[in-house]
Scaffold this motif. Structure first.
Motif, PDB file in Angstrom:
ATOM      1  N   ALA A 157       0.813  -1.219   0.000  1.00 51.80           N
ATOM      2  CA  ALA A 157       0.000   0.000   0.000  1.00 51.80           C
ATOM      3  C   ALA A 157       0.842   1.263   0.000  1.00 51.80           C
ATOM      4  CB  ALA A 157      -0.940  -0.003   1.196  1.00 51.80           C
ATOM      5  N   THR A 158       1.942   1.294   0.773  1.00 55.24           N
ATOM      6  CA  THR A 158       2.695   2.526   0.962  1.00 55.24           C
ATOM      7  C   THR A 158       4.189   2.250   1.048  1.00 55.24           C
ATOM      8  OG1 THR A 158       2.635   2.380   3.383  1.00 55.24           O
ATOM      9  CG2 THR A 158       0.781   3.515   2.304  1.00 55.24           C
ATOM     10  N   PRO A 159       5.029   3.265   0.778  1.00 53.21           N
ATOM     11  CA  PRO A 159       6.473   3.107   1.003  1.00 53.21           C
ATOM     12  C   PRO A 159       6.803   2.749   2.454  1.00 53.21           C
ATOM     13  CG  PRO A 159       6.065   5.008  -0.387  1.00 53.21           C
ATOM     14  CD  PRO A 159       4.721   4.547   0.099  1.00 53.21           C
ATOM     15  N   ALA A 160       6.029   3.252   3.402  1.00 52.91           N
ATOM     16  CA  ALA A 160       6.273   2.908   4.803  1.00 52.91           C
ATOM     17  C   ALA A 160       6.154   1.400   5.026  1.00 52.91           C
ATOM     18  CB  ALA A 160       5.294   3.658   5.707  1.00 52.91           C
ATOM     19  N   GLU A 161       5.244   0.745   4.311  1.00 55.64           N
ATOM     20  CA  GLU A 161       5.113  -0.705   4.434  1.00 55.64           C
ATOM     21  C   GLU A 161       6.329  -1.411   3.833  1.00 55.64           C
ATOM     22  OE1 GLU A 161       1.450  -2.382   3.113  1.00 55.64           O
ATOM     23  OE2 GLU A 161       0.219  -1.044   4.342  1.00 55.64           O
ATOM     24  N   VAL A 162       6.900  -0.850   2.773  1.00 51.47           N
ATOM     25  CA  VAL A 162       8.125  -1.417   2.200  1.00 51.47           C
ATOM     26  C   VAL A 162       9.258  -1.318   3.218  1.00 51.47           C
ATOM     27  CG1 VAL A 162       9.839  -1.221   0.355  1.00 51.47           C
ATOM     28  CG2 VAL A 162       7.403  -0.879  -0.154  1.00 51.47           C
ATOM     29  N   ASP A 163       9.408  -0.164   3.861  1.00 47.59           N
ATOM     30  CA  ASP A 163      10.450   0.011   4.866  1.00 47.59           C
ATOM     31  C   ASP A 163      10.247  -0.948   6.045  1.00 47.59           C
ATOM     32  OD1 ASP A 163      11.773   2.013   3.456  1.00 47.59           O
ATOM     33  OD2 ASP A 163      10.630   3.628   4.416  1.00 47.59           O
ATOM     34  N   ALA A 164       8.996  -1.124   6.453  1.00 41.02           N
ATOM     35  CA  ALA A 164       8.710  -2.063   7.538  1.00 41.02           C
ATOM     36  C   ALA A 164       9.055  -3.484   7.125  1.00 41.02           C
ATOM     37  CB  ALA A 164       7.234  -1.962   7.935  1.00 41.02           C
ATOM     38  N   ALA A 165       8.770  -3.840   5.868  1.00 45.61           N
ATOM     39  CA  ALA A 165       9.125  -5.171   5.369  1.00 45.61           C
ATOM     40  C   ALA A 165      10.631  -5.383   5.410  1.00 45.61           C
ATOM     41  CB  ALA A 165       8.597  -5.352   3.947  1.00 45.61           C
ATOM     42  N   ALA A 166      11.398  -4.344   5.078  1.00 46.14           N
ATOM     43  CA  ALA A 166      12.851  -4.443   5.126  1.00 46.14           C
ATOM     44  C   ALA A 166      13.336  -4.724   6.548  1.00 46.14           C
ATOM     45  CB  ALA A 166      13.488  -3.164   4.587  1.00 46.14           C
ATOM     46  N   ARG A 167      12.767  -4.045   7.526  1.00 39.61           N
ATOM     47  CA  ARG A 167      13.149  -4.276   8.919  1.00 39.61           C
ATOM     48  C   ARG A 167      12.817  -5.707   9.346  1.00 39.61           C
ATOM     49  NH1 ARG A 167      10.908   0.988   9.345  1.00 39.61           N
ATOM     50  NH2 ARG A 167       8.947   0.165  10.186  1.00 39.61           N
ATOM     51  N   ARG A 168      11.661  -6.202   8.928  1.00 39.49           N
ATOM     52  CA  ARG A 168      11.259  -7.554   9.316  1.00 39.49           C
ATOM     53  C   ARG A 168      12.098  -8.615   8.617  1.00 39.49           C
ATOM     54  NH1 ARG A 168       5.234  -5.399   8.795  1.00 39.49           N
ATOM     55  NH2 ARG A 168       4.993  -4.560  10.924  1.00 39.49           N
ATOM     56  N   LEU A 169      12.502  -8.340   7.370  1.00 35.25           N
ATOM     57  CA  LEU A 169      13.420  -9.259   6.695  1.00 35.25           C
ATOM     58  C   LEU A 169      14.732  -9.349   7.462  1.00 35.25           C
ATOM     59  CD1 LEU A 169      12.811  -8.275   2.959  1.00 35.25           C
ATOM     60  CD2 LEU A 169      12.420 -10.541   3.948  1.00 35.25           C
ATOM     61  N   ALA A 170      15.253  -8.204   7.911  1.00 30.62           N
ATOM     62  CA  ALA A 170      16.503  -8.188   8.670  1.00 30.62           C
ATOM     63  C   ALA A 170      16.345  -8.963   9.978  1.00 30.62           C
ATOM     64  CB  ALA A 170      16.928  -6.753   8.941  1.00 30.62           C
ATOM     65  N   GLN A 171      15.208  -8.821  10.645  1.00 29.16           N
ATOM     66  CA  GLN A 171      14.968  -9.549  11.887  1.00 29.16           C
ATOM     67  C   GLN A 171      14.958 -11.057  11.669  1.00 29.16           C
ATOM     68  OE1 GLN A 171      11.248  -7.868  13.180  1.00 29.16           O
ATOM     69  NE2 GLN A 171      12.181  -5.920  13.835  1.00 29.16           N
ATOM     70  N   ARG A 172      14.528 -11.463  10.482  1.00 29.18           N
ATOM     71  CA  ARG A 172      14.496 -12.892  10.146  1.00 29.18           C
ATOM     72  C   ARG A 172      15.818 -13.390   9.578  1.00 29.18           C
ATOM     73  NH1 ARG A 172       9.437 -15.421   9.104  1.00 29.18           N
ATOM     74  NH2 ARG A 172       7.626 -14.158   9.665  1.00 29.18           N
ATOM     75  N   GLY A 173      16.768 -12.503   9.368  1.00 30.26           N
ATOM     76  CA  GLY A 173      18.041 -12.901   8.785  1.00 30.26           C
ATOM     77  C   GLY A 173      17.968 -13.171   7.303  1.00 30.26           C
ATOM     78  N   LEU A 174      16.985 -12.580   6.624  1.00 27.12           N
ATOM     79  CA  LEU A 174      16.836 -12.764   5.179  1.00 27.12           C
ATOM     80  C   LEU A 174      17.498 -11.596   4.456  1.00 27.12           C
ATOM     81  CD1 LEU A 174      13.136 -13.976   5.082  1.00 27.12           C
ATOM     82  CD2 LEU A 174      15.114 -15.292   4.323  1.00 27.12           C
ATOM     83  N   PRO A 175      18.514 -11.855   3.640  1.00 27.00           N
ATOM     84  CA  PRO A 175      19.239 -10.764   2.973  1.00 27.00           C
ATOM     85  C   PRO A 175      18.404 -10.063   1.915  1.00 27.00           C
ATOM     86  CG  PRO A 175      20.019 -12.898   2.209  1.00 27.00           C
ATOM     87  CD  PRO A 175      19.076 -13.173   3.345  1.00 27.00           C
TER      88      PRO A 175
END
Length: 330
Positions: free
Chosen positions: A74-92
Motif C-alpha cells: 500500500a505505501t512506502p512505509a510498508e516497504v520500509d517495515a518489510a525491510a526491517r522484518r526481513l533483517a529480523q528474520r536474517g533474510l538478505p
C-alpha cells in the motif's frame, strides 16, 4: 513467532527470462493481447487493460526462467517495515528499500526465497488509465504456478514470511495460495527441479476468454491444453506455449474467497476435477514437458553464496550455493 513481513495486496507483475525475447515480445504484444509500454535493447515491458503500469517484463537470457515476482504494497512505509522484518528474520535484501529507478517506478525492495526466486515488494508505481474491456484481451496477470522441489517448505515460506493463505490443495501435488480475495495468485507444483510452470492472464469474462482462444486459433496457435474449467479455483483454463516454449494461460472466473467462511479443501487428482467441463481431456506429454521448464537457479546464479544466507535454502536439492552483496539500487 514472527509476523509476516507485509500485507500483500496483489500480484502486480512477472518478469520472465526468455531465450526468444524479440519473438515473444511480438507474440504477447500481438495476438496475446498485451500492449508494449516500453522497450530496451534486452527487455520489453507490456501492460494489460487494467491499472498496472506493466504486468509482464520479458528479459533476454541464455535459458528460460523466472526473473522476479512483483507484489503490490500500500505505501512506502510498508516497504520500509518489510525491510526491517526481513533483517529480523536474517533474510538478505538484494535491492532497496528505496526508489525504483527502472521502468514503472515506485518504491520497493527485492529479496529471494529459499529456491532462489526473486520477490519484489512495490508501492507507489506509475499510474496508468484502465483501458476498455470490449476487446478479448487480458486485464493482467492473475496467478503464477511455480514448480518446487519441496512443496511443504515453499508453502511454509510464503505463508509465514509473506502472509499468504492456503486456499486449497490438490492432494499433496499442488498448493493454491492467495493474498487477496482471488482463490490463488501463487500455486506450487511438486517437481524434480525449481522452475516456472506457467503464467495466467485474466480475461474479463468467459466470452472474452473464448474469443481470445478463437483469435489465437485464427493465427494458427492451438492450445496445449484446454479450454476447460478447473475444480480448485473454479477458473476456466486454456494453456499455450509462447515462442520460447514458456507456458501462458488465458483464464476467467476465479473463485472469490470470503475469509470468514472459506474452508481449505484437499481435492482429489482425478480427470473430472482437473476439468469439470470435461472438454479438455488430460494434459499431453508435450504439455507436461513445457510446464516442467528447465532447472532455474534464479538469484543463486548472480549471488553464488546467497544460498548459505537464506534459512532453509541449503537443505534444498542442488542448484548451487550463494554471496550476497550489499543491498543494491534499482
Amino acid at each position: 513467532m514472527n509476523e509476516p513481513i507485509a500485507a500483500l495486496r496483489a500480484l502486480r507483475s512477472v518478469e520472465l527470462r526468455t531465450t526468444a525475447c524479440p519473438e515473444s515480445a511480438d507474440f504477447y504484444a500481438g495476438i496475446w493481447g498485451l500492449r508494449t509500454v516500453e522497450q530496451g535493447p534486452d527487455a520489453v515491458w507490456l501492460r494489460g487493460s487494467g491499472e498496472q503500469h506493466h504486468v509482464l517484463q520479458l528479459t533476454a537470457a541464455p535459458r528460460n526462467g523466472l526473473g522476479r515476482l512483483s507484489f503490490a504494497l500500500a505505501t512506502p512505509a510498508e516497504v520500509d517495515a518489510a525491510a526491517r522484518r526481513l533483517a529480523q528474520r536474517g533474510l538478505p535484501i538484494l535491492a532497496g528499500p528505496g526508489p525504483v529507478e527502472t521502468v514503472g517506478g515506485g518504491y520497493g525492495l527485492q529479496f529471494a526465497d529459499p529456491e532462489g526466486r526473486v520477490i519484489e515488494l512495490l508501492a507507489d508505481t506509475f499510474a496508468v488509465a484502465r483501458l476498455g474491456r470490449e476487446d478479448a484481451v487480458p486485464v493482467g496477470v492473475t496467478h503464477v504456478v511455480l514448480n518446487t522441489v519441496d512443496i511443504d517448505a515453499a508453502v511454509a515460506f510464503y505463508t509465514d514470511v509473506l502472509g499468504m493463505r492456503v486456499s486449497d490443495w490438490s492432494e499433496h501435488q499442488m498448493a493454491f495460495l492467495r493474498c487477496n480475495s482471488d482463490h490463488h495468485s501463487i500455486a506450487f507444483n511438486r517437481a524434480e527441479w525449481t522452475s516456472v510452470n506457467h503464467v495466467a492472464y485474466e480475461m474479463p469474462s468467459v466470452d472474452h476468454f473464448m474469443r481470445g482462444i478463437g483469435r489465437l486459433r485464427h493465427h494458427g496457435v492451438l492450445p496445449l491444453w484446454g479450454p476447460g474449467r478447473h475444480g480448485p479455483g473454479d477458473n476456466t483454463f486454456s494453456y499455450f506455449a509462447d515462442p520460447a516454449g514458456l507456458v501462458c494461460e488465458y483464464t476467467s472466473g476465479i473463485a472469490q474467497v470470503d475469509e470468514d467462511r472459506w474452508l481449505c479443501r484437499v481435492w482429489r487428482r482425478v480427470p473430472e476435477l482437473s476439468d469439470t467441463w470435461g472438454t479438455a481431456g488430460p494434459p499431453s506429454g508435450e504439455t507436461r514437458t513445457h510446464m516442467a521448464g528447465v532447472a532455474d537457479p534464479g538469484a543463486f546464479e548472480r549471488f553464488p553464496e546467497l544460498r548459505e544466507r537464506i534459512p532453509g535454502a541449503a537443505a534444498l536439492s542442488g542448484i548451487g550455493a550463494v554471496p550476497v552483496t550489499a543491498p543494491g539500487k534499482y
